[in-house]
Scaffold this active site. Structure first.
Site, PDB file in Angstrom:
ATOM      1  N   ASP A 153       0.768  -1.228  -0.034  1.00 53.46           N
ATOM      2  CA  ASP A 153      -0.003   0.018  -0.138  1.00 53.46           C
ATOM      3  C   ASP A 153       1.017   1.283  -0.002  1.00 53.46           C
ATOM      4  O   ASP A 153       0.595   2.245   0.837  1.00 53.46           O
ATOM      5  CB  ASP A 153      -0.839   0.128   1.371  1.00 53.46           C
ATOM      6  CG  ASP A 153      -2.130   0.896   0.988  1.00 53.46           C
ATOM      7  OD1 ASP A 153      -2.338   1.325  -0.051  1.00 53.46           O
ATOM      8  OD2 ASP A 153      -2.743   1.345   1.832  1.00 53.46           O
ATOM      9  N   CYS A 260     -15.579   1.071   7.159  1.00 54.17           N
ATOM     10  CA  CYS A 260     -17.015   0.347   6.910  1.00 54.17           C
ATOM     11  C   CYS A 260     -16.823  -0.787   6.335  1.00 54.17           C
ATOM     12  O   CYS A 260     -16.097  -0.962   5.237  1.00 54.17           O
ATOM     13  CB  CYS A 260     -17.948   1.508   6.256  1.00 54.17           C
ATOM     14  SG  CYS A 260     -19.456   0.726   5.829  1.00 54.17           S
TER      15      CYS A 260
END
Length: 392
Positions: A153, A260
């Site tokens: 990442d 989420c």
């Protein structure tokens, strides 16, 4: 939406062992990767497909990336891995299954508790995976020579299209990678190498007519299948967004205070996700369903102590408590009003504004008007004043 950190690891080998048949090398690499805790390994050429490149360019052109400006910088570097490192000849993609041991949506009905995204309940995945990636890269260099660079990442790497090309999974309609073996729960890492390695076959799309992920989104962040408007995504709003949460999304946030999981958890392919799960990625008990009241008490020092080695630490105390206050406002629990009231005098305008909104939701009209009058008599920040005035 985890944060990005610039950087890479670069290892160099001085020799190339002879006698390594491609299939034998591939098998040895897979065996070593699994020994180090990786659940998936695949190899691809350093090429992003024209379809994925075009989708990324449309995403940037639409402005749907919000404040994540790093995505829009030099987009050609993301759509062509060779612009990042001209010597790369193969990309080894690795996946680690982090499937939860329970449905992460269960906490959403416990409104006085906080819902933290599954990936952030344990140690920072960047650190966990990068350590193993570096070990695997050293093994590769020692056994085959060549040069390597390691990414988790980081930098301008499009991990999901490369993982799809390497056969680890496919980009589902929620734009995340989906694996037939691990559902939507894979952390990804990449090793770029100068070695010419045999590529694996790409994975094909198995979503079919399913819309479970799209229909599960609380804020309608998917304008179309395979298209995300990050500006509406709760992960973006609670992590990347540095300002107040837009009013139109606050109710939909519920008690989600960091990220989420709804679209991930809705994926039917998750039924396989628990197989091979690594214990080192287990959630900290303190982060499974922490009390909103306790989280609202965190000052900067306590925040840093609680989230040591956690991805959550990167957003800082003020943004985190902002999120907690939105959840308090959505709790329907008037017993949490004193916690919000105390934070109306917090040094951070971001926190004070969220506290005003929380009180607007929890107090009756008369009590809120009294609190607003007292706050407006001394409040100097225009944004915070606007929050009080909006509720009057």
């Amino acid at each position: 939406m985890a944060g990005r950190r610039a950087g890479l690891a670069h290892l160099r080998g001085s020799r190339l062992l002879s006698g390594h048949a491609p299939d034998a090398l591939r098998s040895a690499l897979a065996a070593e990767a699994h020994r180090l805790g990786f659940d998936g390994v695949g190899i691809t050429a350093p090429v992003i497909s024209p379809e994925r490149a075009a989708a990324f360019e449309r995403f940037i052109a639409s402005g749907q990336y919000g404040d994540m400006d790093w995505l829009a910088r030099e987009p050609s570097r993301r759509t062509d891995p060779r612009t990042l490192w001209s010597e790369v000849r193969s990309v080894i993609m690795l996946g680690v299954n982090y499937g939860p041991d329970e449905d992460p949506r269960t906490i959403l009905t416990q409104r006085s508790g906080a819902a933290i995204s599954v990936y952030a309940r344990g140690d920072d995945y960047h650190d966990v995976i990068k350590k193993s990636l570096k070990t695997l890269a050293r093994w590769l260099v020692a056994n085959t020579g060549g040069d390597v660079k390691v990414f988790v990442d980081t930098a301008a790497v499009m991990e999901k299209p490369l993982a799809e090309a390497a056969g680890l999974g496919w980009q589902g309609k929620h734009t995340n990678l989906v694996s037939r073996g691990f559902g939507s729960w894979l952390f990804l890492g990449a090793i770029y190498t100068t070695l010419e390695l045999p590529a694996d076959a790409p994975e094909r799309d198995h979503c079919g007519s399913c819309r479970a992920c799209l229909d599960s989104c609380p804020t309608a962040a998917f304008p179309a299948p395979y298209t995300l408007d990050a500006r509406r995504c709760i992960s973006y709003l609670t992590i990347e967004n540095k300002g107040p949460i837009p009013r139109e999304f606050r109710k939909a946030m519920g008690n989600r205070i960091y990220g989420c999981d709804d679209c991930l958890a809705a994926c039917p392919w998750n039924k396989f996700a628990l197989e091979g799960r690594e214990a080192k990625l287990a959630a900290r008990e303190a982060l499974r369903a922490p009390s909103l009241a306790k989280l609202a008490e965190l000052d900067d020092a306590a925040f840093r102590a609680l989230f040591t080695k956690s991805a959550i630490k990167r957003i800082g105390r003020d943004r985190f408590v902002r999120n907690v206050l939105i959840a308090i406002g959505n709790s329907g629990d008037a017993g949490l009003a004193p916690a919000a009231k105390r934070l109306t005098s917090d040094p951070s305008p971001l926190v004070r504004g969220a506290a005003a909104w929380a009180l607007e939701q929890l107090l009756n009209r008369h009590a809120f008007a009294q609190a607003a009058d007292a706050a407006l008599a001394i409040e100097a920040d225009d944004g915070v004043r606007a929050e009080w005035e909006a509720g009057c």
